[in-house]
Design an enzyme around this catalytic site. Structure first.
Site, PDB file in Angstrom:
ATOM      1  N   GLY A   1      -0.911  -2.055   0.797  1.00  0.00           N
ATOM      2  CA  GLY A   1      -1.765  -1.688   1.921  1.00  0.00           C
ATOM      3  C   GLY A   1      -2.719  -2.771   2.373  1.00  0.00           C
ATOM      4  O   GLY A   1      -3.241  -2.713   3.489  1.00  0.00           O
ATOM      5  N   SER A   2      -2.959  -3.757   1.553  1.00  0.00           N
ATOM      6  CA  SER A   2      -3.919  -4.817   1.874  1.00  0.00           C
ATOM      7  C   SER A   2      -3.462  -5.648   3.063  1.00  0.00           C
ATOM      8  O   SER A   2      -2.335  -6.146   3.100  1.00  0.00           O
ATOM      9  CB  SER A   2      -4.107  -5.724   0.650  1.00  0.00           C
ATOM     10  OG  SER A   2      -4.558  -7.008   1.024  1.00  0.00           O
TER      11      SER A   2
END
Length: 435
Positions: free
Chosen positions: A228-229
Site C-alpha cells: 500500500g505504500s
C-alpha cells in the site's frame, strides 16, 4: 459481525460476495496469515483450526467459507433464492458446493500452490485434474445459466470466486464453452464482483508473482516494502519500466518489523521502501528510483542527463514529496490514527498542491517534459492514492487528462492499483471504526 479475512483468499471473497448479495455489512479484520497472525491465542480461541475466513456474529463463531455463506443466507436472507429450502434444489446446491471444495479447489491447490513455495507448478497429472474439473463444470452447465438451477445461488458465488482465481493465474478455460458463457454472466449479475476482482489483483501481485519471481534470474536486489505504500509502489513501477525483477520482502510496519535490529542495520532510519542491491543499501523511494535508472537504464529517458531537463525532473520529485504527498499526509493520516481527517487548512493545502500540478501540466502531456520520467511515476503513485480515498480532483482538468494517460502508459500500473486496494481496506476500516 466481525469478519477475519485476507482479500486474496477465495473463501473470503465468496463470503464478501454473499454478504453483498444480502445487503450485509461486515466488520472486516485483516489477518495476515503470511505473518502467522492466525496463530495468535486470541484468534485460535475464536477458531481452533486457525483458518480464514472466520465470522463472529454476536459471539457465534463459524468458519469455512461455504458454511458461512449458507449461515448468512439462512439467518439474514429475505427469501431462500440463494439457498433454497426445497430438499431437491438444496441438494443440488450442496453438491455443487462440495464439488467446488473437493474437486475444483483441490485441483487448483495441487497444481498452483507449489508455485507459491518453489516457483514451479505441479505435475502434468495435476494439470489434467484441472481440465477434468472444468469438464465436469461444463457438463453441469449444459442447458443452464446457473450452476445449480434457474437462478443465482451460493453455489454460483463460491464457484465464481474459484473460477476467477483460475482466470487471474491465466489458466485457459476457453474451450469449455458453457463455463465461458456462465462466467461472463456471473460477473455481471453477482453483487460484490468488483471487490472479488480487487482481491484477486492483490493475490496476483502481492503473493503469486513475487514467489514466482524468486525462481527467475535477477540482480541480487532485495526490496523491503508494503504493497500500500506510495513510495513502494513508485519503485515497483520504475523497476517494471526498466525490466528489473525485485526480490520482494514484505515488511509489516504495523507490527514494528522495521524496528528489528537486522533491518535497522540496513536502514538506520528504519523506513520503507528500502533496496539492497548486491550489498548496497539505499532508501527513500525517489532516490531508489533515480538509482535504478542511473545504474540499469538502457537510456536516460526516465531520468535525463541534460542538466536542464534533469533539474525539472528533480523539481517535480521534490514537489511530489514536499508539497503534494505532504498535503496528503497532513489531511488523511489523522484518519489512520483517529478516524477523523485533518483541518480545513490541511484540505486547502491539497487543493493548492493540485493547483500547482495543474499549472505544471498546462500544454504538456507529462509532468517534466515531453516523455514519461520518474517524476511522472512518483506523482502517479501519489495522485492514485488521492483517488483511492475519493478525493475529487476533477476540476483540475490538466491533472485529469494527464492521469488518464499516465495510467495507460506507465508499466506496473496494475500492481500499483492492487497495492492501493490493500491501503483502501485499511483506510475504510479506520473510517468505520470512527463511526
Amino acid at each position: 459481525m466481525d469478519f477475519y479475512y485476507m482479500p486474496g483468499s477465495g473463501g473470503c471473497r465468496t463470503v464478501i460476495m454473499v454478504a453483498k448479495a444480502l445487503g450485509l455489512e461486515l466488520n472486516k479484520k485483516l489477518v495476515n496469515t503470511l505473518e502467522g497472525e492466525q496463530l495468535k491465542p486470541e484468534f485460535v480461541k475464536l477458531n481452533p483450526q486457525h483458518t480464514i475466513p472466520t465470522l463472529v456474529d454476536n459471539g457465534f463463531s463459524i468458519w469455512e467459507s461455504r458454511a458461512i455463506a449458507v449461515y448468512l443466507v439462512e439467518k439474514y436472507g429475505k427469501d431462500d433464492s440463494l439457498f433454497p429450502k426445497d430438499p431437491k434444489k438444496q441438494a443440488v446446491v450442496n453438491q455443487r458446493l462440495q464439488f467446488d471444495l473437493g474437486t475444483l479447489t483441490d485441483a487448483f491447490s495441487k497444481y498452483y500452490y507449489p508455485l507459491f513455495r518453489t516457483g514451479k507448478p505441479g505435475t502434468d497429472e495435476d494439470l489434467k485434474r484441472i481440465e477434468t474439473a472444468f469438464g465436469f463444470l461444463d457438463t453441469f452447465l449444459e442447458g443452464h445459466e446457473y450452476v445449480a438451477g434457474d437462478n443465482l445461488t451460493v453455489a454460483d458465488i463460491a464457484i465464481l470466486a474459484n473460477v476467477s482465481t483460475f482466470d487471474v493465474v491465466e489458466f485457459d478455460f476457453s474451450k469449455y464453452s458453457n463455463v465461458v458463457r456462465w462466467y461472463a454472466n456471473a460477473k455481471k449479475v453477482t453483487p460484490g464482483w468488483d471487490e472479488n476482482w480487487e482481491g484477486l489483483q492483490q493475490m496476483k501481485f502481492s503473493f503469486f508473482i513475487p514467489e514466482v519471481n524468486n525462481s527467475l534470474p535477477f540482480s541480487n536486489m532485495d526490496f523491503y516494502y508494503m504493497p500500500g505504500s506510495g513510495g513502494c509502489r513508485t519503485v515497483i513501477m520504475v523497476a517494471k519500466a526498466l525490466g528489473l525483477e525485485l526480490n520482494k520482502k514484505l515488511l509489516n510496519t504495523m507490527e514494528g518489523e522495521q524496528l528489528k535490529p537486522e533491518f535497522v542495520k540496513l536502514n538506520p532510519q528504519h523506513t520503507i521502501p528500502t533496496l539492497v542491491d548486491n550489498g548496497f543499501s539505499i532508501w527513500e523511494s525517489r532516490a531508489i528510483a533515480v538509482y535504478l535508472v542511473e545504474k540499469y537504464g538502457k537510456d536516460d529517458s526516465l531520468f535525463p542527463k541534460d542538466p536542464k531537463k534533469q533539474a525539472v525532473v528533480n523539481q517535480r520529485l521534490y514537489f511530489d514529496m514536499g508539497t503534494l504527498y505532504d498535503s496528503f499526509v497532513k489531511y488523511y493520516y489523522p484518519y489512520f490514527h483517529t478516524g477523523k481527517p485533518g483541518t480545513d487548512e490541511a484540505l486547502k493545502k491539497i487543493e493548492t498542491s493540485f493547483g500547482f500540478l495543474d499549472t505544471f501540466l498546462e500544454g504538456h502531456d507529462y509532468v517534466a517534459g515531453d516523455q514519461l520520467t520518474v517524476a511522472d511515476i512518483a506523482i502517479l503513485a501519489t495522485v492514485s492514492t488521492f483517488e483511492i480515498v475519493e478525493y475529487d480532483f476533477s476540476k483540475f482538468s490538466n491533472v485529469t487528462k494527464w492521469y488518464a494517460n499516465a495510467k495507460k502508459v506507465t508499466p506496473g500500473w496494475d500492481e500499483n492499483w492492487a497495492g492501493l486496494q490493500a491501503m483502501k481496506t485499511f483506510f475504510e476500516a479506520r473510517q468505520a471504526a470512527a463511526k
